[in-house]
Design an enzyme around this catalytic site. Structure first.
Site, PDB file in Angstrom:
ATOM      1  N   LYS A  63     -14.677  -9.559   1.415  1.00 29.38           N
ATOM      2  CA  LYS A  63     -14.126  -9.556   2.590  1.00 29.38           C
ATOM      3  C   LYS A  63     -15.163  -9.844   3.529  1.00 29.38           C
ATOM      4  CE  LYS A  63      -9.929  -6.953   1.768  1.00 29.38           C
ATOM      5  NZ  LYS A  63      -9.222  -5.810   2.217  1.00 29.38           N
ATOM      6  N   LYS A  93      -0.898 -17.702 -11.032  1.00 33.79           N
ATOM      7  CA  LYS A  93      -0.200 -16.536 -10.810  1.00 33.79           C
ATOM      8  C   LYS A  93       1.005 -16.671  -9.649  1.00 33.79           C
ATOM      9  CE  LYS A  93      -1.305 -12.339  -9.029  1.00 33.79           C
ATOM     10  NZ  LYS A  93      -2.081 -11.236  -8.734  1.00 33.79           N
ATOM     11  N   LYS A 119       1.967 -13.909  -3.328  1.00 29.15           N
ATOM     12  CA  LYS A 119       2.504 -13.991  -1.997  1.00 29.15           C
ATOM     13  C   LYS A 119       1.183 -14.829  -1.039  1.00 29.15           C
ATOM     14  CE  LYS A 119       0.549  -9.313  -1.283  1.00 29.15           C
ATOM     15  NZ  LYS A 119       0.916  -7.877  -1.589  1.00 29.15           N
TER      16      LYS A 119
HETATM   17  P1  AMP Z   1      -0.945  -8.533  -4.874  1.00 29.91           P
HETATM   18  O1  AMP Z   1       0.410  -8.943  -4.453  1.00 29.91           O
HETATM   19  O2  AMP Z   1      -1.503  -9.882  -5.782  1.00 29.91           O
HETATM   20  O3  AMP Z   1      -1.844  -7.797  -4.123  1.00 29.91           O
HETATM   21  O4  AMP Z   1      -0.623  -7.589  -6.255  1.00 29.91           O
HETATM   22  C1  AMP Z   1       0.035  -6.472  -6.172  1.00 29.91           C
HETATM   23  C2  AMP Z   1       0.301  -5.988  -7.390  1.00 29.91           C
HETATM   24  O5  AMP Z   1       1.669  -6.548  -7.825  1.00 29.91           O
HETATM   25  C3  AMP Z   1      -0.686  -6.379  -8.759  1.00 29.91           C
HETATM   26  O6  AMP Z   1      -1.387  -5.357  -8.906  1.00 29.91           O
HETATM   27  C4  AMP Z   1       0.290  -6.557  -9.897  1.00 29.91           C
HETATM   28  O7  AMP Z   1       0.283  -5.400 -10.839  1.00 29.91           O
HETATM   29  C5  AMP Z   1       1.385  -7.073  -9.351  1.00 29.91           C
HETATM   30  N1  AMP Z   1       1.745  -8.314  -9.330  1.00 29.91           N
HETATM   31  C6  AMP Z   1       1.273  -9.476  -8.292  1.00 29.91           C
HETATM   32  N2  AMP Z   1       1.783 -10.539  -8.762  1.00 29.91           N
HETATM   33  C7  AMP Z   1       2.329 -10.594  -9.846  1.00 29.91           C
HETATM   34  C8  AMP Z   1       2.514 -11.621 -10.790  1.00 29.91           C
HETATM   35  N3  AMP Z   1       2.747 -12.792 -10.488  1.00 29.91           N
HETATM   36  N4  AMP Z   1       2.912 -11.081 -12.178  1.00 29.91           N
HETATM   37  C9  AMP Z   1       3.061  -9.883 -12.471  1.00 29.91           C
HETATM   38  N5  AMP Z   1       2.481  -8.878 -11.534  1.00 29.91           N
HETATM   39  C10 AMP Z   1       2.123  -9.239 -10.155  1.00 29.91           C
END
Ligand code: AMP
Ligand code: TRP
Length: 326
Positions: free
Chosen positions: A111, A192, A195
């Protein structure tokens, strides 16, 4: 009963990947553990935030988790900044944590690269996180891989303080979720679904309306065949849609392959869209209702009352041991 604590960052719109991968895990924990959930708004300001947007994101995040089924009767839900003991304990723990240990945190190193004028809070961030955990004698902290190092730090801090001042803190353990399906991007299924993706067409947001969901699924990248078969290596697009389907229904991958063995991609995709819509529309209805009434405020008031009583006691005993008293 064992205690579990989840901290949520109020950032950006959540996706179907978050729902399948993370939110549904929390719904399981609330059945098995005494569960604490809070919005880590003080962590959010370690990077620049627009105050109006931040406030909106806090409410929206709470509304979405409640709408997805987080039950206020089974969870203690609160807002970090309202409970003043988090920052108070954090100060004491900062004074007991070597500077070098914080400088080695991977997330800090990442960061600070992205923000030349970073504030000191970015460095001390994991100590505040340790306070969040240690205040409540938490057994398990569910975290993704990126936060595991911070839970390890919380363990080190707890052990160090216990050694120096006698048993004050429970030493927590990270709870790495059982590998659920990873949901991929609809446009580029080798990535993946995230967001922070640049192309919103590849991402189903939990608040997307019916028409948009259908459009995104119908135009999801597939392959030149017509067989609905699970083969992540050679057919990542179709396999991703099968993953979504099986995650949101009670059909196994085999059941789905069997059901669509004589179908083309169009009718399969249309059913995937229906399943997502049937999952998300009721969540959205509850979400918009929660934003209109004062239920969130009542839940936060109650959570604050309960957590400040517990946290005050822990803070007082730490303060005493350290010598901060008359
Ligand atoms: P993030 O939005 O990347 O901060 O992810 C937060 C949590 O959401 C992660 O620890 C994952 O467990 C879950 N997560 C985020 N994106 C995915 C995805 N595409 N598929 C499955 N789990 C996800
Ligand atoms: N740092 C976590 C994240 O970015 C959020 C968080 C803050 C947290 N305090 C916590 C998570 C305590 C678990 C326990 O996702």
């Amino acid at each position: 009963m064992k205690k579990v604590l989840t901290g949520l960052q109020p950032s950006g719109e959540l996706t179907l990947g978050n729902y399948i991968g993370a939110i549904r895990q929390i719904l399981k924990y609330q059945e098995e553990y005494e569960s604490f959930i809070f919005v880590a708004d003080m962590h959010a300001i370690t990077v620049p935030q627009d105050p109006i947007k931040l406030r909106e994101n806090i409410r929206s995040l709470l509304a979405i988790y409640l709408a997805c089924g987080v039950d206020p009767k089974k969870n203690t839900i609160f807002l970090q900044s309202e409970n003043v003991y988090h920052a108070n304990v954090s100060w004491i723990l900062e004074c007991l944590t070597p500077y070098g240990e914080l400088g080695r945190m991977t997330q800090f190193k990442d960061k600070k690269e992205k923000n030349a004028n970073f504030g000191a809070g970015l460095l001390t961030y994991p100590v505040l996180m340790a306070s969040d955990i240690l205040l409540y004698d938490i057994d398990y902290v569910p975290v993704g891989r990126d936060q595991k190092q911070h839970v390890e730090l919380a363990r080190n801090i707890a052990e160090r303080v216990n050694k120096k001042y006698g048993d004050i803190f429970k030493v927590p353990e990270p709870l790495i979720p059982t590998e659920g399906a990873k949901i991929a991007d609809l446009v580029d299924p080798t990535k993946k679904m995230s967001k922070s993706s640049e192309n919103p067409k590849g991402v189903i947001y939990l608040l997307d309306d019916e028409r948009i969901i259908r459009k995104k699924i119908m135009s999801a990248t597939t392959d030149s065949e017509t067989r609905v078969v699970f083969d992540p290596e050679n057919k990542p697009g179709i396999s991703n849609l099968i993953n979504i389907y099986t995650s949101l229904s009670n059909l196994s991958i085999k059941d789905i392959e069997e059901k669509y063995k004589d179908s083309n991609y169009g009718s399969f995709k249309s059913d995937v869209a229906d399943i997502i819509i049937n999952t998300l529309i009721p969540i959205q209805e509850r979400y918009y209702k929660l934003l209109e009434n004062n239920e969130i405020d009542k839940i936060l008031d109650e959570g604050l009352k309960k957590t400040s009583t517990i946290a005050k006691e822990k803070y007082e005993s730490l303060k005493e041991k350290v010598g901060l008293h008359r």
